[in-house]
Write an enzyme that holds these catalytic residues in place. Structure first.
Site, PDB file in Angstrom:
ATOM      1  N   GLY A  10     -13.507  -6.960 -24.850  1.00  0.00           N
ATOM      2  CA  GLY A  10     -12.992  -8.308 -25.025  1.00  0.00           C
ATOM      3  C   GLY A  10     -11.860  -8.356 -26.038  1.00  0.00           C
ATOM      4  O   GLY A  10     -11.456  -7.343 -26.621  1.00  0.00           O
ATOM      5  N   ASN A  32     -19.630  -6.176 -19.769  1.00  0.00           N
ATOM      6  CA  ASN A  32     -19.897  -6.473 -18.355  1.00  0.00           C
ATOM      7  C   ASN A  32     -18.655  -6.991 -17.636  1.00  0.00           C
ATOM      8  O   ASN A  32     -18.717  -7.332 -16.454  1.00  0.00           O
ATOM      9  CB  ASN A  32     -21.064  -7.450 -18.202  1.00  0.00           C
ATOM     10  CG  ASN A  32     -20.759  -8.830 -18.778  1.00  0.00           C
ATOM     11  OD1 ASN A  32     -19.653  -9.086 -19.271  1.00  0.00           O
ATOM     12  ND2 ASN A  32     -21.736  -9.721 -18.731  1.00  0.00           N
ATOM     13  N   ASN A  35     -15.400 -11.485 -18.955  1.00  0.00           N
ATOM     14  CA  ASN A  35     -14.194 -12.116 -19.497  1.00  0.00           C
ATOM     15  C   ASN A  35     -13.278 -11.059 -20.105  1.00  0.00           C
ATOM     16  O   ASN A  35     -12.660 -11.263 -21.153  1.00  0.00           O
ATOM     17  CB  ASN A  35     -14.550 -13.176 -20.535  1.00  0.00           C
ATOM     18  CG  ASN A  35     -13.383 -14.120 -20.821  1.00  0.00           C
ATOM     19  OD1 ASN A  35     -12.536 -14.350 -19.968  1.00  0.00           O
ATOM     20  ND2 ASN A  35     -13.328 -14.644 -22.036  1.00  0.00           N
ATOM     21  N   SER A 125     -19.514 -17.722 -35.899  1.00  0.00           N
ATOM     22  CA  SER A 125     -18.384 -18.632 -35.755  1.00  0.00           C
ATOM     23  C   SER A 125     -18.464 -19.759 -36.770  1.00  0.00           C
ATOM     24  O   SER A 125     -19.558 -20.159 -37.199  1.00  0.00           O
ATOM     25  CB  SER A 125     -18.392 -19.221 -34.339  1.00  0.00           C
ATOM     26  OG  SER A 125     -17.530 -20.332 -34.235  1.00  0.00           O
ATOM     27  N   TYR A 150     -22.115 -23.990 -27.423  1.00  0.00           N
ATOM     28  CA  TYR A 150     -21.645 -22.682 -27.895  1.00  0.00           C
ATOM     29  C   TYR A 150     -21.976 -22.504 -29.373  1.00  0.00           C
ATOM     30  O   TYR A 150     -22.532 -21.480 -29.792  1.00  0.00           O
ATOM     31  CB  TYR A 150     -20.134 -22.551 -27.670  1.00  0.00           C
ATOM     32  CG  TYR A 150     -19.500 -21.457 -28.492  1.00  0.00           C
ATOM     33  CD1 TYR A 150     -19.722 -20.116 -28.176  1.00  0.00           C
ATOM     34  CD2 TYR A 150     -18.700 -21.757 -29.598  1.00  0.00           C
ATOM     35  CE1 TYR A 150     -19.161 -19.109 -28.946  1.00  0.00           C
ATOM     36  CE2 TYR A 150     -18.132 -20.756 -30.358  1.00  0.00           C
ATOM     37  CZ  TYR A 150     -18.360 -19.430 -30.033  1.00  0.00           C
ATOM     38  OH  TYR A 150     -17.804 -18.433 -30.793  1.00  0.00           O
ATOM     39  N   LYS A 154     -24.768 -19.892 -31.678  1.00  0.00           N
ATOM     40  CA  LYS A 154     -24.480 -19.100 -32.874  1.00  0.00           C
ATOM     41  C   LYS A 154     -25.450 -19.455 -34.001  1.00  0.00           C
ATOM     42  O   LYS A 154     -25.919 -18.576 -34.729  1.00  0.00           O
ATOM     43  CB  LYS A 154     -23.037 -19.335 -33.330  1.00  0.00           C
ATOM     44  CG  LYS A 154     -21.985 -18.856 -32.346  1.00  0.00           C
ATOM     45  CD  LYS A 154     -22.020 -17.354 -32.136  1.00  0.00           C
ATOM     46  CE  LYS A 154     -20.845 -16.861 -31.314  1.00  0.00           C
ATOM     47  NZ  LYS A 154     -20.893 -15.410 -31.045  1.00  0.00           N
ATOM     48  N   TYR A 178     -16.336 -16.423 -37.946  1.00  0.00           N
ATOM     49  CA  TYR A 178     -14.903 -16.438 -37.665  1.00  0.00           C
ATOM     50  C   TYR A 178     -14.383 -17.854 -37.653  1.00  0.00           C
ATOM     51  O   TYR A 178     -15.067 -18.786 -37.255  1.00  0.00           O
ATOM     52  CB  TYR A 178     -14.584 -15.913 -36.270  1.00  0.00           C
ATOM     53  CG  TYR A 178     -15.139 -14.603 -35.858  1.00  0.00           C
ATOM     54  CD1 TYR A 178     -15.679 -13.706 -36.772  1.00  0.00           C
ATOM     55  CD2 TYR A 178     -15.117 -14.238 -34.526  1.00  0.00           C
ATOM     56  CE1 TYR A 178     -16.177 -12.496 -36.357  1.00  0.00           C
ATOM     57  CE2 TYR A 178     -15.615 -13.034 -34.102  1.00  0.00           C
ATOM     58  CZ  TYR A 178     -16.154 -12.154 -35.016  1.00  0.00           C
ATOM     59  OH  TYR A 178     -16.637 -10.962 -34.586  1.00  0.00           O
ATOM     60  N   ASN A 180     -10.366 -19.059 -36.334  1.00  0.00           N
ATOM     61  CA  ASN A 180      -9.700 -19.089 -35.019  1.00  0.00           C
ATOM     62  C   ASN A 180      -8.786 -17.890 -34.835  1.00  0.00           C
ATOM     63  O   ASN A 180      -7.626 -17.919 -35.251  1.00  0.00           O
ATOM     64  CB  ASN A 180      -8.904 -20.395 -34.855  1.00  0.00           C
ATOM     65  CG  ASN A 180      -9.806 -21.600 -34.770  1.00  0.00           C
ATOM     66  OD1 ASN A 180     -10.442 -21.986 -35.752  1.00  0.00           O
ATOM     67  ND2 ASN A 180      -9.898 -22.187 -33.602  1.00  0.00           N
ATOM     68  N   LEU A 201      -6.076 -22.243 -27.743  1.00  0.00           N
ATOM     69  CA  LEU A 201      -4.713 -22.727 -27.933  1.00  0.00           C
ATOM     70  C   LEU A 201      -3.637 -21.669 -27.693  1.00  0.00           C
ATOM     71  O   LEU A 201      -2.705 -21.887 -26.911  1.00  0.00           O
ATOM     72  CB  LEU A 201      -4.568 -23.294 -29.350  1.00  0.00           C
ATOM     73  CG  LEU A 201      -3.174 -23.794 -29.748  1.00  0.00           C
ATOM     74  CD1 LEU A 201      -2.726 -24.933 -28.850  1.00  0.00           C
ATOM     75  CD2 LEU A 201      -3.168 -24.213 -31.217  1.00  0.00           C
ATOM     76  N   PRO A 294     -14.398 -33.185 -25.680  1.00  0.00           N
ATOM     77  CA  PRO A 294     -15.778 -33.238 -26.176  1.00  0.00           C
ATOM     78  C   PRO A 294     -16.103 -32.023 -27.033  1.00  0.00           C
ATOM     79  O   PRO A 294     -15.760 -30.897 -26.688  1.00  0.00           O
ATOM     80  CB  PRO A 294     -16.617 -33.247 -24.895  1.00  0.00           C
ATOM     81  CG  PRO A 294     -15.711 -33.785 -23.846  1.00  0.00           C
ATOM     82  CD  PRO A 294     -14.348 -33.302 -24.198  1.00  0.00           C
ATOM     83  N   ASP A 296     -14.985 -31.278 -30.063  1.00  0.00           N
ATOM     84  CA  ASP A 296     -13.985 -30.919 -31.072  1.00  0.00           C
ATOM     85  C   ASP A 296     -14.152 -31.759 -32.338  1.00  0.00           C
ATOM     86  O   ASP A 296     -14.672 -32.874 -32.290  1.00  0.00           O
ATOM     87  CB  ASP A 296     -12.572 -31.106 -30.520  1.00  0.00           C
ATOM     88  CG  ASP A 296     -12.131 -29.938 -29.655  1.00  0.00           C
ATOM     89  OD1 ASP A 296     -12.810 -28.896 -29.683  1.00  0.00           O
ATOM     90  OD2 ASP A 296     -11.109 -30.071 -28.958  1.00  0.00           O
TER      91      ASP A 296
END
Length: 339
Positions: A10, A32, A35, A125, A150, A154, A178, A180, A201, A294, A296
């Site tokens: 990734g 896997n 992504n 995160s 999400y 975490k 983390y 961003n 972004l 939604p 944010d």
């Protein structure tokens, strides 16, 4: 001894693999490709001139995980990236996110325990802080009440790792929160290449810059920030990758469980990034203001003092380099990793 990197093909995992190989570590990568792309593995080898073992495997497939540890008894630590990570998608698909991220991590920890591997650096995160009471955010800030599924995965995984450590003090756990990550490897050989239309972004901006998308959608301009758009702490992915190396080296010696914010300490709005991209590349990014998205929040940026004082780590790259390297990646790979 070697390090297992889950999700190592990734965006963040691949850059971390490069840093570990360059530092002389033996690594095993599993992914896997949900992504990511297989060609990333060749790019890692091209950059470092070094080889490594790879397994196409899924954390939800316990047998495939057992095989990795059985065939690599020298694995003594894990850097855990593997997981679904799109905020908006998690709101639409919460069951998938909880199953993949939480169950997958439980499977990994069970497997590690069976094979006596009890050292882990976890990719967490800043979303665990939810909508923070104050910024910049310290590690002592309240964790929980994440604003999206999400983020909740975490939070749950952090709690699981803490409880595992409490139950067995042989475990050594470093949790990196983390902010961003953006940017790309300076070579232009590796960068962020999400499937479909980007959720984050910078890859959206780079695709607008390349003419792949007509304009950037800015979600909300009525937040309580200096220009009304959301403010975040953007960090160069190479800086972030190097933090994992420091975190593993620290936790191996210190033991216990510890938490670190990995960010620059600087907050930039969406429109700040648009301007910085223009300044770094000379490319003007067209954008349109859309309603808020939604999950944010208005502002989220780090106080990275602890990482500097305890790990000896701090960000070296600024927003100019982040934009420059992102554009370099996009320019050299107009279709991402697709040949």
């Amino acid at each position: 001894m070697s390090v297992l990197i889950t999700g190592g093909a990734g965006f963040i995992g691949s850059h971390t693999a490069v840093e570990f190989l360059n530092a002389g570590y033996d690594i095993v990568i599993m992914d896997n490709f949900c992504n990511s792309k297989p060609v990333v593995l060749d790019r890692i080898k091209q950059i470092t001139g070094k080889d490594f073992k790879f397994y196409k495997a899924d954390l939800l497939d316990v047998a495939s995980m057992d095989k990795i540890f059985e065939e690599n008894p020298d694995i003594d630590s894990v850097i855990h990236f593997a997981g679904l990570k799109a905020v908006g998608e998690s709101v639409a698909k919460p069951r998938e996110y909880y199953n993949n991220n939480v169950t997958g991590t439980l499977n990994l920890c069970d497997c590690m325990n069976r094979y006596g591997v009890k050292t882990i650096v976890f990719s967490s995160s800043a979303t665990v802080y939810g909508d923070p009471d104050e910024v910049p955010i310290k590690e002592t800030a309240k964790v929980g009440n994440a604003t999206n599924p999400y983020g909740e995965t975490k939070v749950m995984i952090e709690r699981i790792l803490k409880d595992i450590y409490i139950s067995d003090k042989e475990w050594k756990v470093s949790v990196l929160r983390y902010f961003n990550p953006i940017g790309a490897h300076a070579s232009g050989l590796m960068g962020e290449d999400p499937n479909g239309i980007p959720n984050n972004l910078m890859p959206y901006i780079t695709k607008v810059a390349a003419g792949k998308l007509p304009m950037l959608h800015v979600f909300g301009n009525d937040y309580d920030t200096h220009d009304g758009t959301g403010v975040r702490d953007y960090i160069h992915v190479v800086d972030l990758a190097r933090a994992h190396l420091k975190a593993l080296q620290y936790i191996e010696k210190a033991g216990g469980i510890d938490y670190f914010n990995i960010g620059t300490g600087n907050g930039y709005s969406v429109l700040d990034i648009v301007k910085a991209y223009n300044d770094a590349t000379g490319i003007e990014i067209k954008y349109v203001i859309d309603p808020r998205r939604p999950g944010d929040i208005a502002a989220c940026y780090a106080d990275p003092t602890k990482a500097r004082e305890v790990l000896g780590w701090q960000a070296e790259f600024g927003i100019f380099e982040m934009c420059r390297d992102s554009n370099n990646w996009q320019s050299k790979n107009p279709n991402g990793y697709t040949e």
